[in-house]
Design an enzyme around this catalytic site. Sequence first.
Site, PDB file in Angstrom:
ATOM      1  N   LYS A  32       5.359   3.070   0.771  1.00  9.91           N
ATOM      2  CA  LYS A  32       6.165   3.313  -0.303  1.00  9.91           C
ATOM      3  C   LYS A  32       7.519   3.920   0.015  1.00  9.91           C
ATOM      4  O   LYS A  32       8.566   3.729  -0.606  1.00  9.91           O
ATOM      5  CB  LYS A  32       5.551   4.260  -1.346  1.00  9.91           C
ATOM      6  CG  LYS A  32       6.153   4.682  -2.657  1.00  9.91           C
ATOM      7  CD  LYS A  32       5.381   5.298  -3.635  1.00  9.91           C
ATOM      8  CE  LYS A  32       4.919   6.572  -3.002  1.00  9.91           C
ATOM      9  NZ  LYS A  32       4.084   7.363  -3.903  1.00  9.91           N
ATOM     10  N   ARG A  68       0.883  -1.020  -0.104  1.00 10.77           N
ATOM     11  CA  ARG A  68      -0.049  -0.012  -0.091  1.00 10.77           C
ATOM     12  C   ARG A  68       0.989   1.263  -0.091  1.00 10.77           C
ATOM     13  O   ARG A  68       1.430   1.357   1.038  1.00 10.77           O
ATOM     14  CB  ARG A  68      -0.910   0.182   1.201  1.00 10.77           C
ATOM     15  CG  ARG A  68      -1.790   1.281   1.261  1.00 10.77           C
ATOM     16  CD  ARG A  68      -3.033   1.182   0.470  1.00 10.77           C
ATOM     17  NE  ARG A  68      -3.854   2.318   0.008  1.00 10.77           N
ATOM     18  CZ  ARG A  68      -4.719   2.746   0.784  1.00 10.77           C
ATOM     19  NH1 ARG A  68      -5.300   2.059   1.752  1.00 10.77           N
ATOM     20  NH2 ARG A  68      -5.370   3.970   0.512  1.00 10.77           N
ATOM     21  N   GLY A  69       1.056   2.045  -1.183  1.00  9.39           N
ATOM     22  CA  GLY A  69       2.031   3.130  -1.262  1.00  9.39           C
ATOM     23  C   GLY A  69       1.896   4.117  -0.350  1.00  9.39           C
ATOM     24  O   GLY A  69       2.802   4.522   0.066  1.00  9.39           O
ATOM     25  N   ASP A 114       1.127   3.906   2.805  1.00  6.07           N
ATOM     26  CA  ASP A 114       1.701   3.523   4.104  1.00  6.07           C
ATOM     27  C   ASP A 114       3.039   2.838   3.839  1.00  6.07           C
ATOM     28  O   ASP A 114       3.919   3.516   4.963  1.00  6.07           O
ATOM     29  CB  ASP A 114       0.971   2.209   4.437  1.00  6.07           C
ATOM     30  CG  ASP A 114      -0.337   2.418   5.079  1.00  6.07           C
ATOM     31  OD1 ASP A 114      -0.733   3.391   5.395  1.00  6.07           O
ATOM     32  OD2 ASP A 114      -1.201   1.397   4.948  1.00  6.07           O
ATOM     33  N   GLU A 124      -3.828  -7.415  -6.804  1.00  2.98           N
ATOM     34  CA  GLU A 124      -2.466  -7.711  -6.961  1.00  2.98           C
ATOM     35  C   GLU A 124      -2.284  -9.149  -6.227  1.00  2.98           C
ATOM     36  O   GLU A 124      -1.643  -9.909  -6.710  1.00  2.98           O
ATOM     37  CB  GLU A 124      -1.391  -6.688  -6.630  1.00  2.98           C
ATOM     38  CG  GLU A 124      -1.499  -5.542  -7.433  1.00  2.98           C
ATOM     39  CD  GLU A 124      -0.546  -4.460  -6.940  1.00  2.98           C
ATOM     40  OE1 GLU A 124      -0.589  -3.315  -7.666  1.00  2.98           O
ATOM     41  OE2 GLU A 124       0.273  -4.853  -6.145  1.00  2.98           O
ATOM     42  N   GLY A 132       1.450   6.708 -19.059  1.00  5.44           N
ATOM     43  CA  GLY A 132       1.079   6.419 -20.236  1.00  5.44           C
ATOM     44  C   GLY A 132       0.743   4.714 -20.029  1.00  5.44           C
ATOM     45  O   GLY A 132       0.345   4.045 -21.007  1.00  5.44           O
TER      46      GLY A 132
END
Length: 215
Positions: free
Chosen positions: A68, A63-64, A66, A130, A96
Amino acid sequence: MRRSIPSAKYVHHNLLQCYKPPATAILPPQQPPVTAILPPQQPPATAILPPQQPPCDIFINHRGIDTKKNVAGLLFDHLMRLRLRPFLDSKNMKPGDKLFDKIDNAIIGCKVGVAVFSPRYCQSYFCLHELARIVEAKKKVIPVFCDVKPSELVVKDIWRAPPVELDRFRSALEEAKYTVGLTFNSSNGDWPEFLMTATEAIIENMIEVEAESQR
């Protein structure tokens, strides 16, 4: 058994020995042929192929918001320094890129998945998606429980997702929760020791996967 390949000089010498040029006949001079003038041709179009995604050894599910900038980010940098090939969405993706395609390809191609669980992990649809894909692809999963206990990880329907999706998420989460993993407290934990322990676990699992694939 390897075949010996004769050298170019040896092959050329043999060809000269076998080949005798024919006698040259003296012919009367001929008129030069008329040369047709053709319009210039366009060069063939060169196909531009999209760059292929580099292979991935370790997929880091996290979870980014929390982890990253701490656990997931530091683990990614550490694995990169060891010349392994980790995948972290914020590091490997660019504007992109198609989100699901890029992530799905990385999961399919990886050897090991690292699931970094954190207090707000289960609030993310993408994290659970994921994790479900990693489990469905039958990849080895190494859980890392960062500032959270396994019993605190619960899937709640906050997205009005179809029941089938919720079942996928809960099944994958249960499998990961009951897999031996690592625990870490980000406020007072030993960061170097954690990185070393996590890396050892990742490499051991990668070796196991390689051995199983060669059977």
